[in-house]
Design an enzyme around this catalytic site. Structure first.
Site, PDB file in Angstrom:
ATOM      1  N   HIS A  78      13.852  16.742 -10.241  1.00  0.00           N
ATOM      2  CA  HIS A  78      12.658  17.028 -11.040  1.00  0.00           C
ATOM      3  C   HIS A  78      12.576  18.475 -11.505  1.00  0.00           C
ATOM      4  O   HIS A  78      11.632  18.852 -12.182  1.00  0.00           O
ATOM      5  CB  HIS A  78      11.378  16.657 -10.281  1.00  0.00           C
ATOM      6  CG  HIS A  78      11.262  17.284  -8.913  1.00  0.00           C
ATOM      7  ND1 HIS A  78      10.766  18.546  -8.706  1.00  0.00           N
ATOM      8  CD2 HIS A  78      11.573  16.812  -7.688  1.00  0.00           C
ATOM      9  CE1 HIS A  78      10.770  18.824  -7.411  1.00  0.00           C
ATOM     10  NE2 HIS A  78      11.258  17.786  -6.770  1.00  0.00           N
ATOM     11  N   HIS A 102      12.662  27.647  -8.544  1.00  0.00           N
ATOM     12  CA  HIS A 102      12.912  26.574  -9.507  1.00  0.00           C
ATOM     13  C   HIS A 102      12.086  26.832 -10.758  1.00  0.00           C
ATOM     14  O   HIS A 102      11.242  27.739 -10.785  1.00  0.00           O
ATOM     15  CB  HIS A 102      12.572  25.207  -8.885  1.00  0.00           C
ATOM     16  CG  HIS A 102      11.151  25.101  -8.423  1.00  0.00           C
ATOM     17  ND1 HIS A 102      10.750  25.464  -7.159  1.00  0.00           N
ATOM     18  CD2 HIS A 102      10.033  24.684  -9.068  1.00  0.00           C
ATOM     19  CE1 HIS A 102       9.437  25.273  -7.036  1.00  0.00           C
ATOM     20  NE2 HIS A 102       8.979  24.815  -8.179  1.00  0.00           N
ATOM     21  N   THR A 184       2.583  22.081  -6.445  1.00  0.00           N
ATOM     22  CA  THR A 184       2.297  21.453  -7.737  1.00  0.00           C
ATOM     23  C   THR A 184       3.038  20.136  -7.925  1.00  0.00           C
ATOM     24  O   THR A 184       3.002  19.556  -9.010  1.00  0.00           O
ATOM     25  CB  THR A 184       2.634  22.402  -8.906  1.00  0.00           C
ATOM     26  OG1 THR A 184       4.046  22.640  -8.944  1.00  0.00           O
ATOM     27  CG2 THR A 184       1.872  23.711  -8.774  1.00  0.00           C
TER      28      THR A 184
END
Length: 235
Positions: A78, A102, A184
């Site tokens: 993701h 990331h 998140t």
């Protein structure tokens, strides 16, 4: 916003470990994401004129050491993620170690309603398991040598760098906005310290496009602040 009790910190660390192992996340159906607690979620829209200035007696420093570190860039299902564990941070007088960083496209946090093409999340962990995430905004401009090192590692290019200098991915101006929020991505665990640096760092259009080619939409929608303190530190 002092460190949480040890039990809460351990639970948060466990949630982070579970989150890191997740595969694909459905960003098109975020309304189906569930959180154990949902009143202090991230990201948020940072309304700059609503942020309170830090008190003069509060520790302000956000500093990084051992920024030149071994890395492995991966696609975790993701996000483009970089595994590296050598970089240390002192955040408001407390010691943290970088667990990974990331990228999200477009930015998850907004500044006065404005998105940036990319946002980097530098996930730091304290010895007691508490998490502090440093958010960095990226905009199109001059090429970034360290961003290219990440992209080359991700592509497994011949002679790709095995090290990255984190300092080259951070802005020279280290002022930030601080609030207490959440992860998140599911499980959306709360009690995460956020430090969002508003000064953007540049990447070339080709570099931004290379990140976006992996994930064009892996940003969570902004969440309500719900009366949480938002504090501005530095310029």
């Amino acid at each position: 916003m002092r460190a949480a009790l040890p039990l809460a910190a351990l639970c948060l660390a466990a949630a982070f470990a579970a989150n890191a192992g997740d595969g694909k996340i459905d960003y098109d159906h975020q309304d189906q994401w569930q959180a154990a607690h949902d009143t202090a979620q991230s990201p948020i829209d940072i309304v700059t004129h609503d942020a309170a200035p830090a008190r003069d007696d509060e520790p302000l420093a956000l500093s990084f050491d051992h920024t030149h570190a071994p890395m492995e860039a991966i696609d975790n299902g993701h996000a483009v993620e970089v595994e590296t564990h050598a970089t240390q941070a002192t955040i408001r007088g407390r010691h943290f170690t970088l667990a990974q960083f990331h990228f999200h496209a477009q930015s998850e946090h907004t500044l006065d309603g404005k998105h940036f093409p990319l946002e980097g999340h530098y996930v730091f962990k304290a010895q007691d398991g508490r998490l502090a995430v440093v958010g960095v905004m990226y905009e199109i401009g001059k090429p970034n040598a360290q961003a290219q090192a990440v992209l080359d590692s991700l592509a497994h290019k011949r002679n790709a760098p095995h090290e990255v200098d984190i300092d080259g991915l951070l802005p020279a101006k280290r002022g930030y906005y601080h609030y207490l929020g959440s992860l998140t991505t599911p499980p959306l665990t709360e009690n995460v310290e956020w430090y969002v640096l508003p000064a953007p760092v540049t990447m070339s259009k080709q570099q931004v496009d290379a990140f976006v080619a992996h994930y064009r939409h892996n940003n969570r929608n902004v969440q309500p602040l719900n009366g949480r303190p938002l504090v501005r530190y530095g310029g």
